[in-house]
Motif scaffolding. Structure first.
Motif, PDB file in Angstrom:
ATOM      1  N   ARG A  74       0.822  -1.215   0.000  1.00 19.56           N
ATOM      2  CA  ARG A  74       0.000   0.000   0.000  1.00 19.56           C
ATOM      3  C   ARG A  74       0.855   1.263   0.000  1.00 19.56           C
ATOM      4  O   ARG A  74       0.566   2.222  -0.728  1.00 19.56           O
ATOM      5  N   ALA A  75       1.933   1.244   0.792  1.00 18.30           N
ATOM      6  CA  ALA A  75       2.802   2.425   0.883  1.00 18.30           C
ATOM      7  C   ALA A  75       3.448   2.732  -0.464  1.00 18.30           C
ATOM      8  O   ALA A  75       3.557   3.890  -0.874  1.00 18.30           O
ATOM      9  N   TRP A  76       3.876   1.666  -1.155  1.00 20.08           N
ATOM     10  CA  TRP A  76       4.497   1.854  -2.460  1.00 20.08           C
ATOM     11  C   TRP A  76       3.506   2.479  -3.444  1.00 20.08           C
ATOM     12  O   TRP A  76       3.837   3.432  -4.158  1.00 20.08           O
ATOM     13  N   ILE A  77       2.298   1.927  -3.504  1.00 21.65           N
ATOM     14  CA  ILE A  77       1.301   2.409  -4.463  1.00 21.65           C
ATOM     15  C   ILE A  77       0.949   3.869  -4.189  1.00 21.65           C
ATOM     16  O   ILE A  77       0.830   4.677  -5.117  1.00 21.65           O
ATOM     17  N   GLU A  78       0.800   4.229  -2.913  1.00 23.97           N
ATOM     18  CA  GLU A  78       0.489   5.619  -2.576  1.00 23.97           C
ATOM     19  C   GLU A  78       1.616   6.557  -2.975  1.00 23.97           C
ATOM     20  O   GLU A  78       1.373   7.662  -3.484  1.00 23.97           O
ATOM     21  N   GLN A  79       2.858   6.112  -2.750  1.00 21.59           N
ATOM     22  CA  GLN A  79       4.007   6.925  -3.136  1.00 21.59           C
ATOM     23  C   GLN A  79       4.082   7.055  -4.657  1.00 21.59           C
ATOM     24  O   GLN A  79       4.323   8.147  -5.193  1.00 21.59           O
ATOM     25  N   HIS A  80       3.813   5.956  -5.344  1.00 24.66           N
ATOM     26  CA  HIS A  80       3.854   5.953  -6.808  1.00 24.66           C
ATOM     27  C   HIS A  80       2.783   6.888  -7.368  1.00 24.66           C
ATOM     28  O   HIS A  80       3.021   7.626  -8.332  1.00 24.66           O
ATOM     29  N   GLN A  81       1.610   6.857  -6.772  1.00 25.12           N
ATOM     30  CA  GLN A  81       0.528   7.734  -7.217  1.00 25.12           C
ATOM     31  C   GLN A  81       0.928   9.206  -7.137  1.00 25.12           C
ATOM     32  O   GLN A  81       0.651   9.984  -8.054  1.00 25.12           O
ATOM     33  N   LYS A  82       1.579   9.595  -6.069  1.00 25.36           N
ATOM     34  CA  LYS A  82       2.013  10.988  -5.908  1.00 25.36           C
ATOM     35  C   LYS A  82       2.970  11.394  -7.026  1.00 25.36           C
ATOM     36  O   LYS A  82       2.857  12.487  -7.589  1.00 25.36           O
ATOM     37  N   TYR A  83       3.900  10.501  -7.353  1.00 25.33           N
ATOM     38  CA  TYR A  83       4.882  10.832  -8.387  1.00 25.33           C
ATOM     39  C   TYR A  83       4.248  10.865  -9.779  1.00 25.33           C
ATOM     40  O   TYR A  83       4.613  11.692 -10.617  1.00 25.33           O
ATOM     41  N   VAL A  84       3.296   9.955 -10.024  1.00 26.49           N
ATOM     42  CA  VAL A  84       2.602   9.961 -11.313  1.00 26.49           C
ATOM     43  C   VAL A  84       1.788  11.245 -11.459  1.00 26.49           C
ATOM     44  O   VAL A  84       1.809  11.899 -12.512  1.00 26.49           O
ATOM     45  N   SER A  85       1.065  11.622 -10.428  1.00 28.98           N
ATOM     46  CA  SER A  85       0.256  12.850 -10.469  1.00 28.98           C
ATOM     47  C   SER A  85       1.144  14.072 -10.705  1.00 28.98           C
ATOM     48  O   SER A  85       0.806  14.959 -11.499  1.00 28.98           O
ATOM     49  N   ARG A  86       2.280  14.109 -10.018  1.00 29.16           N
ATOM     50  CA  ARG A  86       3.206  15.227 -10.191  1.00 29.16           C
ATOM     51  C   ARG A  86       3.753  15.270 -11.617  1.00 29.16           C
ATOM     52  O   ARG A  86       3.866  16.348 -12.222  1.00 29.16           O
ATOM     53  N   ASP A  87       4.056  14.097 -12.156  1.00 25.92           N
ATOM     54  CA  ASP A  87       4.610  14.031 -13.510  1.00 25.92           C
ATOM     55  C   ASP A  87       3.580  14.483 -14.546  1.00 25.92           C
ATOM     56  O   ASP A  87       3.901  15.228 -15.476  1.00 25.92           O
ATOM     57  N   LEU A  88       2.329  14.042 -14.391  1.00 29.46           N
ATOM     58  CA  LEU A  88       1.269  14.433 -15.325  1.00 29.46           C
ATOM     59  C   LEU A  88       0.991  15.933 -15.241  1.00 29.46           C
ATOM     60  O   LEU A  88       0.763  16.594 -16.264  1.00 29.46           O
ATOM     61  N   LYS A  89       1.022  16.461 -14.031  1.00 28.52           N
ATOM     62  CA  LYS A  89       0.802  17.901 -13.854  1.00 28.52           C
ATOM     63  C   LYS A  89       1.926  18.695 -14.503  1.00 28.52           C
ATOM     64  O   LYS A  89       1.688  19.716 -15.168  1.00 28.52           O
ATOM     65  N   ARG A  90       3.159  18.210 -14.340  1.00 26.25           N
ATOM     66  CA  ARG A  90       4.311  18.892 -14.933  1.00 26.25           C
ATOM     67  C   ARG A  90       4.220  18.909 -16.456  1.00 26.25           C
ATOM     68  O   ARG A  90       4.704  19.830 -17.114  1.00 26.25           O
ATOM     69  N   LYS A  91       3.582  17.894 -17.036  1.00 28.00           N
ATOM     70  CA  LYS A  91       3.438  17.798 -18.488  1.00 28.00           C
ATOM     71  C   LYS A  91       2.168  18.502 -18.985  1.00 28.00           C
ATOM     72  O   LYS A  91       1.803  18.366 -20.151  1.00 28.00           O
ATOM     73  N   HIS A  92       1.506  19.221 -18.088  1.00 29.86           N
ATOM     74  CA  HIS A  92       0.374  20.096 -18.430  1.00 29.86           C
ATOM     75  C   HIS A  92      -0.836  19.344 -18.982  1.00 29.86           C
ATOM     76  O   HIS A  92      -1.488  19.801 -19.930  1.00 29.86           O
ATOM     77  N   HIS A  93      -1.132  18.208 -18.392  1.00 31.10           N
ATOM     78  CA  HIS A  93      -2.370  17.518 -18.750  1.00 31.10           C
ATOM     79  C   HIS A  93      -3.546  18.225 -18.076  1.00 31.10           C
ATOM     80  O   HIS A  93      -3.387  18.854 -17.027  1.00 31.10           O
TER      81      HIS A  93
END
Length: 321
Positions: free
Chosen positions: A191-210
């Motif tokens: 669970r901890a891994w998935i939550e951490q991964h979600q944060k990084y994916v969201s940050r990456d998508l936001k950085r790419k202006h989706h």
């Protein structure tokens, strides 16, 4: 003259079924280039025909069903039988050889590169009995399946570059890899891994202006997407589940993505972010768990990326608007 040509072909056909014999025989004085061209034409197949039995066992019952294939495709029964028998023949021959599946097809049947590649994918599909006949998959083409099969041959088989043992076998999936995939939930994707991964994916998508709607949708559905991807991978160790790979991808990934209004480009971007942000997530996680077990964690991470890189491309191939 036409009857004479038919008689000539009937006498040549047994040789065409064994290309090395046809190329080396002296009974029929045919130029070498013409022989190669005849072999290529004899082994050329129609996608509409092959689509009806791709992934099947190629049993006697399947061959008897070719009457229906002939009626459905509008091609002669003789042509359907030739194409069915050719695929079955290639599978039977290359099953006895180690090494590159494509090279074995090419060398044993003297086929050009592109045709050898397509046959390698067909025999791989039949050997592993991937289900392709369900109604949910009926819109997919031979090319869709063979492109996915090619990715699996290159990355998931015992003879692929990622295999630890390099058994030199392109027909069977790497059992160690499948076992590691099965164990991923226990050893990495908690669970901890998935939550951490979600944060990084969201940050990456936001950085790419989706767009904001997509960012909110990903945040709300990331855990389900991650869990479904893991479930598909962990089940491949079981033969029945492996056969249902394409159905599982359709039901667990593509159909839910469409319901969420994610286009092919959207799911491509999401999966790319999952892959691109993985190393950052891994680095943070290693700091949290300590470096003493970091080496083992890296093995599981490599397994997950070996899986995800291929399944991501297959999802994009199979996603039809």
């Amino acid at each position: 003259e036409t009857e004479e040509m038919y008689r000539l072909f009937n006498s040549l056909e047994p040789y065409l079924q064994s290309p090395p014999t046809f190329l080396s025989q002296f009974i029929y004085q045919v130029p070498f280039f013409t022989r190669r061209r005849m072999i290529e034409m004899y082994y050329t197949f129609d996608d509409t025909v092959v689509r009806e039995f791709i992934g099947k066992k190629l049993s006697g019952k399947d061959r008897r069903d070719l009457d229906d294939v002939s009626e459905k495709t509008g091609l002669s029964l003789k042509s359907c039988k030739r194409q069915f028998d050719n695929v079955k023949r290639v599978l039977k021959v290359v099953d006895d050889f180690d090494g590159s599946l494509v090279d074995n097809v090419k060398h044993q049947f003297h086929l050009p590169d592109e045709l050898a590649q397509r046959y390698a994918c067909l025999v791989f599909m039949s050997f592993n009995r991937f289900e392709t006949g369900k109604k949910k998959l009926s819109h997919l083409s031979v090319s869709d399946f063979t492109r996915c099969a090619s990715l699996m041959i290159e990355n998931w088989t015992s003879g692929s570059a990622g295999s630890r043992h390099q058994d030199d076998d392109d027909l069977e999936l790497d059992r160690d890899f499948l076992q590691d995939l099965h164990d991923l939930k226990l050893n990495l994707l908690d669970r901890a891994w998935i939550e951490q991964h979600q944060k990084y994916v969201s940050r990456d998508l936001k950085r790419k202006h989706h767009p904001q709607w997509m960012l909110r949708s990903v945040d709300a559905n990331f855990k389900i997407l991650s869990r479904n991807l893991t479930t598909i991978g962990s089940s491949l160790i079981h033969s029945k589940d492996m056969k249902d790979l394409f159905i599982d991808v359709m039901e667990k990934i593509i159909d839910p993505s469409k319901q969420l209004k994610w286009s092919r480009e959207d799911i491509d971007a999401i999966l790319c972010s999952m892959i691109d942000s993985f190393s950052d997530c891994e680095t943070i996680h290693i700091r949290q768990i300590g470096r003493s077990i970091a080496k083992d964690r890296r093995k599981w991470a490599e397994t997950y990326l070996r899986y995800l890189n291929v399944v991501k491309q297959c999802i994009i191939i199979l996603y039809h608007n």
